[in-house]
Design an enzyme around this catalytic site. Structure first.
Site, short mmCIF file in Angstrom:
data_model
loop_
_atom_site.label_atom_id
_atom_site.label_comp_id
_atom_site.label_asym_id
_atom_site.label_seq_id
_atom_site.Cartn_x
_atom_site.Cartn_y
_atom_site.Cartn_z
N GLU A 81 -3.71 8.08 -4.60
CA GLU A 81 -3.68 7.35 -6.33
C GLU A 81 -4.98 8.22 -6.72
OE1 GLU A 81 -3.96 3.22 -5.48
OE2 GLU A 81 -1.99 3.13 -4.57
N HIS A 137 -1.13 0.79 -9.67
CA HIS A 137 -1.72 -0.13 -9.01
C HIS A 137 -2.34 -1.35 -9.67
CE1 HIS A 137 -3.93 -0.54 -4.81
NE2 HIS A 137 -3.54 -1.57 -5.21
N ARG A 185 0.80 -1.11 0.12
CA ARG A 185 -0.08 -0.03 0.05
C ARG A 185 0.74 1.34 0.15
NH1 ARG A 185 -3.46 -2.70 -1.75
NH2 ARG A 185 -5.48 -3.19 -0.64
P1 NAD Z 1 -1.40 -11.11 4.54
O1 NAD Z 1 -2.31 -10.70 5.58
O2 NAD Z 1 -1.26 -12.67 4.01
O3 NAD Z 1 0.16 -10.92 4.96
C1 NAD Z 1 0.55 -9.63 5.30
C2 NAD Z 1 1.88 -10.19 6.36
O4 NAD Z 1 2.59 -8.76 6.87
C3 NAD Z 1 1.60 -10.85 7.58
O5 NAD Z 1 2.30 -12.11 7.54
C4 NAD Z 1 1.80 -9.78 8.51
O6 NAD Z 1 2.22 -10.70 9.73
C5 NAD Z 1 2.71 -9.19 8.03
N1 NAD Z 1 3.19 -7.79 8.95
C6 NAD Z 1 2.09 -7.15 9.64
N2 NAD Z 1 2.79 -6.20 10.15
C7 NAD Z 1 4.29 -6.07 9.65
C8 NAD Z 1 5.09 -5.46 10.00
N3 NAD Z 1 5.44 -4.13 10.61
N4 NAD Z 1 6.57 -5.63 9.30
C9 NAD Z 1 6.51 -6.58 8.62
N5 NAD Z 1 5.46 -7.61 8.35
C10 NAD Z 1 4.35 -7.15 9.05
O7 NAD Z 1 -1.67 -10.14 3.11
P2 NAD Z 1 -1.29 -10.53 1.57
O8 NAD Z 1 -2.28 -11.12 1.04
O9 NAD Z 1 -0.05 -10.87 1.57
O10 NAD Z 1 -1.27 -9.00 1.13
C11 NAD Z 1 -0.17 -8.08 1.56
C12 NAD Z 1 -0.73 -6.75 1.17
O11 NAD Z 1 -0.30 -6.41 -0.32
C13 NAD Z 1 -2.17 -6.34 1.36
O12 NAD Z 1 -2.60 -6.01 2.79
C14 NAD Z 1 -2.50 -5.23 0.58
O13 NAD Z 1 -2.33 -4.08 1.06
C15 NAD Z 1 -1.57 -5.61 -0.59
N6 NAD Z 1 -1.88 -5.98 -2.00
C16 NAD Z 1 -1.64 -5.07 -2.85
C17 NAD Z 1 -1.95 -5.43 -4.37
C18 NAD Z 1 -1.48 -4.80 -5.53
O14 NAD Z 1 -2.32 -4.84 -6.68
N7 NAD Z 1 -0.62 -4.10 -5.60
C19 NAD Z 1 -2.75 -6.80 -4.41
C20 NAD Z 1 -2.99 -7.48 -3.29
C21 NAD Z 1 -2.51 -7.03 -2.11
#
Ligand code: NAD
Length: 369
Positions: A293, A315, A264
């Site tokens: 965005e 994005h 994000r």
């Molecule tokens: P997820 O919840 O499976 O994984 C997120 C991980 O981040 C978790 O393991 C959590 O413990 C960890 N985390 C939380 N706080 C943290 C910190 N301070 N430092 C390090 N790690 C930390 O989520 P996901 O499915 O892997 O997706 C991750 C993020 O990617 C989503 O929340 C979303 O914002 C983003 N995303 C972006 C797109 C895009 O099109 N660009 C697409 C999908 C997801």
């Protein structure tokens, strides 16, 4: 007849599936997001389900407008920082998102961003297009950096972080993992086994490794840093991710290192990053998400002086055909969104939101014993 309002098109196959189910579906045609006043108006009119994108702010005002009628908010995205969870829980409205189906597509795009950035593919194509390619030369006008054999730090080892690890291991990379809340030691051990097997059988020439480390070691030891965390504010947690990449953390990185962010936008302090790129504190950055965005014209990231080392995308990491549009809930975000609406409106799983796979705020429906 049950009524649904969608704040965006989600594609013909999934929209048709909802209509074929007998629902009345009204879709805001966009392409921009509707104003919040229109969402409130639609919710007030008594719709049963609201389909949202991460551009819509969903809070108490929306839930209050839907009191007694709104049964579900189904978001076509993974991540739900635009939906106020406490408000949803207060009004006991389940909300859903489309985790998993975009995991591989997002990781794949993140990996390609890394490649485009490090191997200077944009600058190379520009040379050719602008007829500025003088002749083949061993190192002029510039060289890129290899990915193979280098070290990457994966920040956040959830779904997408683990998928990114899988892709990086195939490129013979060493991997530093950081996640303060979740360690998947089994997955990491399996990747190490695969690395060892590839080395033992001669498939890869150098032995590679993967391990969990603390943040300082991850940032300072990596040639590439890839971010896969949710956006968390300090009101959400004691380990917030807002401006996780900032002046201080950028300085921990090697001057030759590259940053990739597909998580994000607000996870990166863009002003600090633009300055770091200008001052060559790090070598480059590729960003798919931004603090605001679409990216405003006056963003420091658009400074022409850093254009050669800054790759910017709209994005788009999950923006692949099947991932976005498939009506199959196990493959497409649209299909999963439609299924989430059907689960709630049809009372699948005995009408128990805690058992519905795509509901996020299960805690609001847990029976207190
Ligand atoms: P997820 O919840 O499976 O994984 C997120 C991980 O981040 C978790 O393991 C959590 O413990 C960890 N985390 C939380 N706080 C943290 C910190 N301070 N430092 C390090 N790690 C930390 O989520 P996901 O499915 O892997 O997706 C991750 C993020 O990617 C989503 O929340 C979303 O914002 C983003 N995303 C972006 C797109 C895009 O099109 N660009 C697409 C999908 C997801």
């Amino acid at each position: 007849m049950k009524r649904i309002f969608a704040t965006s098109r989600i594609g013909d196959p999934a929209e048709n599936r909802l209509r074929e189910h007998g629902y009345e579906l009204e879709v805001f045609q966009g392409p921009e997001a509707p104003p919040k006043t229109l969402i409130i108006e639609k919710v007030k009119s008594g719709i049963d389900a609201l389909i949202t994108t991460l551009r819509d702010r969903i809070d108490a005002e929306v839930f209050e407008a839907g009191k007694g009628s709104l049964k579900v908010v189904a978001q076509i995205a993974v991540g739900f920082d635009n939906i106020n969870r406490a408000d949803a829980n207060k009004y006991k409205v389940p909300f859903t998102h489309t985790a998993d189906v975009l995991t591989e597509a997002t990781a794949e795009f993140g990996f390609f961003m890394l490649g485009v950035l490090a191997r200077k593919m944009y600058s190379s194509e520009r040379l050719v297009r602008e007829q500025k390619w003088p002749s083949w030369h061993p190192f002029l006008p510039f060289l890129g950096d290899e990915v193979t054999g280098k070290t990457i730090a994966i920040i956040g080892t959830g779904r997408i972080g683990l998928a990114m690890i899988k892709k990086c291991s195939g490129f013979d990379m060493n991997i530093l993992c950081y996640d303060p809340a979740y360690h998947n030691d089994k997955y990491i051990a399996s990747i190490q086994e695969l690395m060892d097997l590839r080395y033992a059988t001669g498939i890869q020439k150098e032995r590679t490794w993967i391990k969990y480390v603390e943040i300082e070691e991850a940032l300072s030891g990596a040639d590439y840093v890839s971010i896969h965390v949710p956006l968390l504010l300090d009101i959400d947690t004691d380990k917030p991710t807002y401006h996780f990449i900032n002046e201080k953390t950028l300085k921990l990185m090697k001057p030759t290192a590259y940053l990739v962010n597909t998580s994000r936008g607000p996870v990166v302090d863009e002003k600090a990053l633009a300055k770091a790129l200008k001052d060559k504190v790090i070598a480059g950055a590729a960003l798919d998400v931004f603090e605001k965005e679409p990216l405003p014209a006056d963003s420091p990231l658009l400074d022409p002086e850093i254009a050669d080392r800054t790759r910017l995308f709209h994005h788009f990491a999950s923006g692949a055909q099947i991932t976005r549009l498939s009506v199959d809930p196990d493959k497409g975000m649209a299909g999963r969104t439609a299924q989430a609406v059907i689960d709630v409106l049809e009372g699948s799983y005995g009408g128990d939101p805690t058992k519905m796979p795509y509901v996020v705020n299960k805690e609001a429906f847990e029976k207190k014993s």
